[in-house]
Design a protein around this motif. Sequence first.
Motif, PDB file in Angstrom:
ATOM      1  N   TYR A 416      -1.775 -10.089  20.286  1.00  0.00           N
ATOM      2  CA  TYR A 416      -2.896 -10.226  19.272  1.00  0.00           C
ATOM      3  C   TYR A 416      -2.572 -11.109  18.103  1.00  0.00           C
ATOM      4  N   LYS A 417      -3.373 -12.394  18.114  1.00  0.00           N
ATOM      5  CA  LYS A 417      -3.171 -13.294  16.906  1.00  0.00           C
ATOM      6  C   LYS A 417      -3.228 -12.668  15.541  1.00  0.00           C
ATOM      7  N   ASN A 418      -4.190 -11.683  15.484  1.00  0.00           N
ATOM      8  CA  ASN A 418      -4.480 -11.038  14.072  1.00  0.00           C
ATOM      9  C   ASN A 418      -4.299  -9.783  14.271  1.00  0.00           C
ATOM     10  N   ARG A 419      -3.089  -9.321  13.615  1.00  0.00           N
ATOM     11  CA  ARG A 419      -2.713  -7.796  13.851  1.00  0.00           C
ATOM     12  C   ARG A 419      -2.315  -7.300  12.454  1.00  0.00           C
ATOM     13  N   LEU A 420      -2.167  -6.021  12.417  1.00  0.00           N
ATOM     14  CA  LEU A 420      -2.083  -5.186  11.245  1.00  0.00           C
ATOM     15  C   LEU A 420      -1.428  -3.952  11.578  1.00  0.00           C
ATOM     16  N   SER A 421       0.220  -3.633  11.587  1.00  0.00           N
ATOM     17  CA  SER A 421       0.744  -2.716  11.982  1.00  0.00           C
ATOM     18  C   SER A 421       1.064  -1.704  10.894  1.00  0.00           C
ATOM     19  N   TYR A 422       1.214  -0.305  10.736  1.00  0.00           N
ATOM     20  CA  TYR A 422       1.733   0.523   9.892  1.00  0.00           C
ATOM     21  C   TYR A 422       2.773   1.579  10.578  1.00  0.00           C
ATOM     22  N   PRO A 423       3.626   1.888   9.842  1.00  0.00           N
ATOM     23  CA  PRO A 423       4.348   3.010  10.362  1.00  0.00           C
ATOM     24  C   PRO A 423       3.648   4.415  10.734  1.00  0.00           C
ATOM     25  N   ALA A 424       4.028   4.989  11.493  1.00  0.00           N
ATOM     26  CA  ALA A 424       3.309   6.300  12.163  1.00  0.00           C
ATOM     27  C   ALA A 424       3.095   7.269  11.048  1.00  0.00           C
ATOM     28  N   SER A 425       3.914   7.226   9.863  1.00  0.00           N
ATOM     29  CA  SER A 425       3.778   8.328   8.902  1.00  0.00           C
ATOM     30  C   SER A 425       2.837   7.755   7.868  1.00  0.00           C
ATOM     31  N   ARG A 426       2.311   6.466   7.769  1.00  0.00           N
ATOM     32  CA  ARG A 426       1.391   6.118   6.540  1.00  0.00           C
ATOM     33  C   ARG A 426      -0.107   6.711   6.813  1.00  0.00           C
ATOM     34  N   GLU A 427      -0.586   6.914   5.621  1.00  0.00           N
ATOM     35  CA  GLU A 427      -1.790   7.405   5.638  1.00  0.00           C
ATOM     36  C   GLU A 427      -2.769   6.431   6.208  1.00  0.00           C
ATOM     37  N   GLU A 428      -2.766   4.977   6.000  1.00  0.00           N
ATOM     38  CA  GLU A 428      -3.668   4.267   6.638  1.00  0.00           C
ATOM     39  C   GLU A 428      -3.892   4.611   8.353  1.00  0.00           C
ATOM     40  N   ILE A 429      -2.949   4.835   9.051  1.00  0.00           N
ATOM     41  CA  ILE A 429      -3.157   5.242  10.272  1.00  0.00           C
ATOM     42  C   ILE A 429      -3.896   6.381  10.607  1.00  0.00           C
ATOM     43  N   PHE A 430      -3.787   7.408   9.760  1.00  0.00           N
ATOM     44  CA  PHE A 430      -4.860   8.397   9.901  1.00  0.00           C
ATOM     45  C   PHE A 430      -6.219   8.312   9.538  1.00  0.00           C
ATOM     46  N   ARG A 431      -6.307   7.456   8.357  1.00  0.00           N
ATOM     47  CA  ARG A 431      -7.499   6.854   7.923  1.00  0.00           C
ATOM     48  C   ARG A 431      -8.431   6.034   9.029  1.00  0.00           C
ATOM     49  N   THR A 437     -12.759   2.754   6.869  1.00  0.00           N
ATOM     50  CA  THR A 437     -12.337   1.614   6.478  1.00  0.00           C
ATOM     51  C   THR A 437     -11.021   1.370   5.946  1.00  0.00           C
ATOM     52  N   LEU A 438     -10.096   0.226   6.108  1.00  0.00           N
ATOM     53  CA  LEU A 438      -9.168  -0.075   5.455  1.00  0.00           C
ATOM     54  C   LEU A 438      -9.114  -1.103   4.523  1.00  0.00           C
ATOM     55  N   PRO A 439      -8.031  -1.210   3.721  1.00  0.00           N
ATOM     56  CA  PRO A 439      -7.737  -2.234   2.770  1.00  0.00           C
ATOM     57  C   PRO A 439      -7.674  -3.606   3.497  1.00  0.00           C
ATOM     58  N   PHE A 440      -8.193  -4.667   3.023  1.00  0.00           N
ATOM     59  CA  PHE A 440      -7.776  -6.002   3.440  1.00  0.00           C
ATOM     60  C   PHE A 440      -6.535  -6.422   2.901  1.00  0.00           C
ATOM     61  N   GLU A 441      -5.687  -6.886   3.954  1.00  0.00           N
ATOM     62  CA  GLU A 441      -4.123  -7.428   3.728  1.00  0.00           C
ATOM     63  C   GLU A 441      -4.035  -8.826   3.951  1.00  0.00           C
ATOM     64  N   GLN A 442      -3.176  -9.466   2.858  1.00  0.00           N
ATOM     65  CA  GLN A 442      -3.116 -10.670   2.845  1.00  0.00           C
ATOM     66  C   GLN A 442      -2.631 -11.387   4.012  1.00  0.00           C
ATOM     67  N   GLU A 443      -1.833 -10.710   4.909  1.00  0.00           N
ATOM     68  CA  GLU A 443      -1.285 -11.319   6.110  1.00  0.00           C
ATOM     69  C   GLU A 443      -2.369 -11.618   7.353  1.00  0.00           C
ATOM     70  N   THR A 464     -13.071  -8.580   7.084  1.00  0.00           N
ATOM     71  CA  THR A 464     -14.137  -9.312   6.286  1.00  0.00           C
ATOM     72  C   THR A 464     -13.392  -9.796   4.983  1.00  0.00           C
ATOM     73  N   SER A 465     -14.194 -10.515   4.017  1.00  0.00           N
ATOM     74  CA  SER A 465     -13.418 -10.954   2.826  1.00  0.00           C
ATOM     75  C   SER A 465     -12.677  -9.809   1.989  1.00  0.00           C
ATOM     76  N   HIS A 466     -13.068  -8.384   2.082  1.00  0.00           N
ATOM     77  CA  HIS A 466     -12.656  -7.757   0.909  1.00  0.00           C
ATOM     78  C   HIS A 466     -12.097  -6.272   1.910  1.00  0.00           C
ATOM     79  N   LEU A 467     -12.438  -6.035   3.159  1.00  0.00           N
ATOM     80  CA  LEU A 467     -11.894  -5.070   3.737  1.00  0.00           C
ATOM     81  C   LEU A 467     -11.937  -5.242   5.351  1.00  0.00           C
ATOM     82  N   ILE A 468     -11.348  -3.856   5.996  1.00  0.00           N
ATOM     83  CA  ILE A 468     -11.511  -3.922   7.541  1.00  0.00           C
ATOM     84  C   ILE A 468     -12.490  -3.044   7.891  1.00  0.00           C
ATOM     85  N   LYS A 469     -13.294  -3.379   8.710  1.00  0.00           N
ATOM     86  CA  LYS A 469     -14.418  -2.505   9.285  1.00  0.00           C
ATOM     87  C   LYS A 469     -13.848  -1.708  10.292  1.00  0.00           C
TER      88      LYS A 469
END
Length: 479
Positions: A416-431, A437-443, A464-469
């Motif tokens: 996948y060209k556009n991808r965002l990976s978190y470690p299994a323990s990160r709260e973002e995964i459970f969110r 929604t997740l925070p928009f990351e620069q990468e 989007t410009s400010h978050l990830i739906k």
Amino acid sequence: MHESLPPRFLERMKVLLGNEYEDFLNSYKEPPLRGLRVNSLKIEPKEFQRICPFSLSPIPWAPEGFYYTGEARPGKHPYHAAGLYYLQEPSAMAVVSILDPKPGDWILDLSAAPGGKATQAAVRMKNEGLLVANEIHPVRAKALSENIERLGITNAMVVNHSPRELREKWPGRFDKVILDAPCSGEGMFRKEEESRKEWSDERVKICALRQEEILAEAALLVKPGGKLIYSTCTFNLEENERVIDRFLSHHPSWELLPIPRMDGFRPRFPLQGEQGAEKRESSPSHGVEKSHAFHGITRLWPHLLPGEGHFIAFLQKPMEEEVSFSNMENRRRGRLPNEALLLFRQFLHESIEPTWSHFPEDRLFLFGEHLYLLPTPALSLKGVRTLRAGLHLGELRKNRFVPSHALSLALPGDAYKNRLSYPASREEIFRYLRGETLPFEQEIKEGWVSIQVDGFPLGWGKGTSHLIKNHYPKGLRWF
């Protein structure tokens, strides 16, 4: 726990097992063993052992299978949502290990829900060939389809028919047929209170009659020279040896195939009045023969190995038996509208790396607004109740293509060209798994994003410009 077992069941088992009855009874004092099967379409067993957050020990008869401790909760780990493994009772893994599916096989699992044996077969096929996973009950068929999707299986058709209906549509088409027959569930008594409550002599008789009917239909779906594996999770003779013996009496040209011996596996029970060396294989009470293989039938007992009860019979259809193949393959593909094709190509260009973006256009098929990649070869779906016709790629909406959850799980993380990976323990995964929604990351860029756990895809987000739906399916979200 054995105090809750049906008294009539205990009477029957005492007669059946003889001097092993007490050992069998004592096995009910032990907690049921739990297993998982690593999905090597996504990760090899050795690598999974390295990253696994809970303790594992190998299952002898399934190289991809492992026991896990009762304290672990693998069904609540993000790796489960990513399809890295399937939770399955250890003894049940023996069926597909004996069948030994190969890439390129045509395989039918006739009673496939929730998907343990079907997904195990598909993984061993390496997504090559054709798997038809059938389930007669619509609700269970939906769960089956979801499990096939979660494991990233691309060569499966999920259908919803009776065995008779399938035999009428696809006679003699399959190299291998799996029949995990509906049974009285005696082998699950240690795990399932409901099975204990529903058991009766009458239920055993009803199950045996139904099994004979289904087995007769299953045999007609096997191609000449093909194989059929029959299994139950019950102990009695009526649903096991007697079903197989009656089948062979009506199909004398069919053969029982050798089953390799393993520690704890036992041969069939001889039935009263049987003669001949092949049918005099010993019961558990009389020890094990020295041969390296069983003659087509084996039993797994909870007091002899680490697992629940299972019966397995392995049969082969004769080569000389004739089967009609008329009107079976669907070679006339509906032409994909140019607009649909352009929208899909645009999505691939924007979202999928070139190495992984080749989807043969002669296998693309539009069902209403839903785009599928059909397996090759594929069977005709005319008149077939189909929940999944291969890999669901996505949906065509007003001037746009919306990728499916199945597509988000079907490719490796780096596809996948556009991808965002978190470690299994990160709260973002459970969110994410809760549908937040997740925070928009620069990468990342705006557009479709593959959300991943430790590099393994979980599903889609939309940047989007400010978050990830969040586009994780509502029916799968953690609450």
